[in-house]
Design an enzyme around this catalytic site. Sequence first.
Site, short mmCIF file in Angstrom:
data_model
loop_
_atom_site.label_atom_id
_atom_site.label_comp_id
_atom_site.label_asym_id
_atom_site.label_seq_id
_atom_site.Cartn_x
_atom_site.Cartn_y
_atom_site.Cartn_z
CG ASP A 257 -50.20 -88.29 28.86
OD1 ASP A 257 -50.52 -88.05 27.68
OD2 ASP A 257 -49.63 -87.46 29.59
CD GLU A 293 -48.60 -89.01 24.27
OE1 GLU A 293 -48.62 -88.07 23.45
OE2 GLU A 293 -48.98 -88.89 25.45
#
Length: 602
Positions: A257, A293
């Site tokens: 993330d 990400e």
Amino acid sequence: MPFGATVLDAGVRFSYWAPDAPHIALELGTEKPIVMKRKPHGWHRLDVAQARAGDRYRFCLPDGTRVPDPASRRNPDDVHGASEVVDPRSYAWHDDPWRGRPWTEAIIYELHIGTFTPEGTFAAARKHLIDLAALGITVVEIMPVAASPGHRGWGYDGVLQFAPDASYGTPDDLKAFVNAAHDLGLMVLLDVVYNHFGPEGNYLHAGSPHFFNAAHQTPWGSAINYDGEQARTVRDFFVHNALFWVEEYRFDGLRMDAIHAIRDDSRPDIVEEICSALRNGPGRERHVHIVLENDANGARYLARDAAGKPLAATAQWNDDLHHAAHVLVTGDTDGYYADYADNPLGHFGRALAEGFVFQGQASAFRSGELRGEPSTHLPSNAFVSFLQTHDQVGNRAFGDRIDALADPALLRAAYACLLLSPHVPMLFMGEEYAASTPFLYFCDFGHELAAAVSAGRRAEFGKFAAFADEAARARIPDPNATSTFEASKLNWQERLHGPHRDFLAFISELLAIRRRMVVPHLATQRGGGQHWCEGDILRLDWSLNGARLRMLANFGKKPATGVQPILGQTIYATGLVPSGHNETLRLAPGAVCVTLQEMNHG
């Protein structure tokens, strides 16, 4: 693993890293705390011969604070309670022949365990894996499960990185989920958060302040210490966490993330070190994939070697494609969508052809900041692309899904372009049948923090014209209300009826065509493709392994006439009719044609 509680042949070894603490004590069950032995490099350790799997324990800091193990494998009573000793060897796996699947076969399905089923557990989710396999999914990506405060949340506020959240079930329940997926030929990726700890239940500041580096400040306070004094042990904590999920739970890889929020000036940085540890460890024996990400659109982590194999990460989420497609099919230009409003069709085409839209140019939304790096040299499967994710649905005030906002014909055209492109496509849970249930932002913090989060969310939406007045903001669901969480649970019965069943058939057809006609040609793609816009008509062309893949689509609101066809065998077509003039075509709004031309057959 040097952290946490390790079950030995006789007893358990307990370890806690606190370089500044003169002493740390172990509290085992109801016994009186025992001072641990101070070892070099800030470690405190104690072997307890009578300790067993299932025992509860805490660590006692010099000021008397009792804290759970930062490397707890299980915290049954939430993040403030005692940790439980877990023997990782106790689960009986039956997937030993499993070696994963190549990335070219990846079709991803993102899900949140707590809202995927009414029960919200690993065991309940396991029962629906057969439905995902039947749909044509090959990768299940689970939103973060690291223990976080309360009984509901997205997972991005985790504080115990090695402990599956107890509200979802036991460690063995999660292993059984992964095992069942492998039995069905499904890979499983886990979303992990290495850029911050959550705001409630993080006791590392008290016990091990060197876990954080005040020289780097983030929206969550001092950054995790990846490059300051004593950083080596902190880096080891997260490297071991990545290996833990892939080795102990047999995940097929990780989704990391928001790496753009990681502060690390060292080289190799922590992202590169984790990728190297996974590739040179479990990745030597089976397929292990790392998805990033990265809002900065950094291409360097996606580099390939001469044989086309990833040097670090396998792929990256492609928000650019989503944003361009969203503007194209909904007309929404609020917030960050403004960067794509000038030419949504061209931006969508560029994303499909080249990966990133922003490859170094200025972003008006970011006040002229240069964003991105060139990506045309990367293969299309370096990009995970989508029309919905937990973020893009859940960050809307009412959790609206795209089918509630978009022109239906244009939306279907966008799905055809996405699912039949060489990109790795991803669906968000329920998207395959156009679920009517929203996916809202929900959490379960303590009272004071809960009030601040609720007020902050409503204030954030106050920047938008639709929520300029207080009454409008008051209608935004309270993230801490149980009803907000319950409203976000999928209704599995929908997929059996009416338009939901029809949409499921549409997505199933596209995935079947992809699997049969496109996937066999993806193995050795080197660079991206090309795109052209002719008014509202989009043309795309990719050179694949022994074939050319071409697309033609009308994203206009009106029919287009006199359109030149594309070469190759038609593998999908809708909304096209011959116009009768020089063999040109008439394209209805949302019409799409996809062809495949085998190069060795002319």
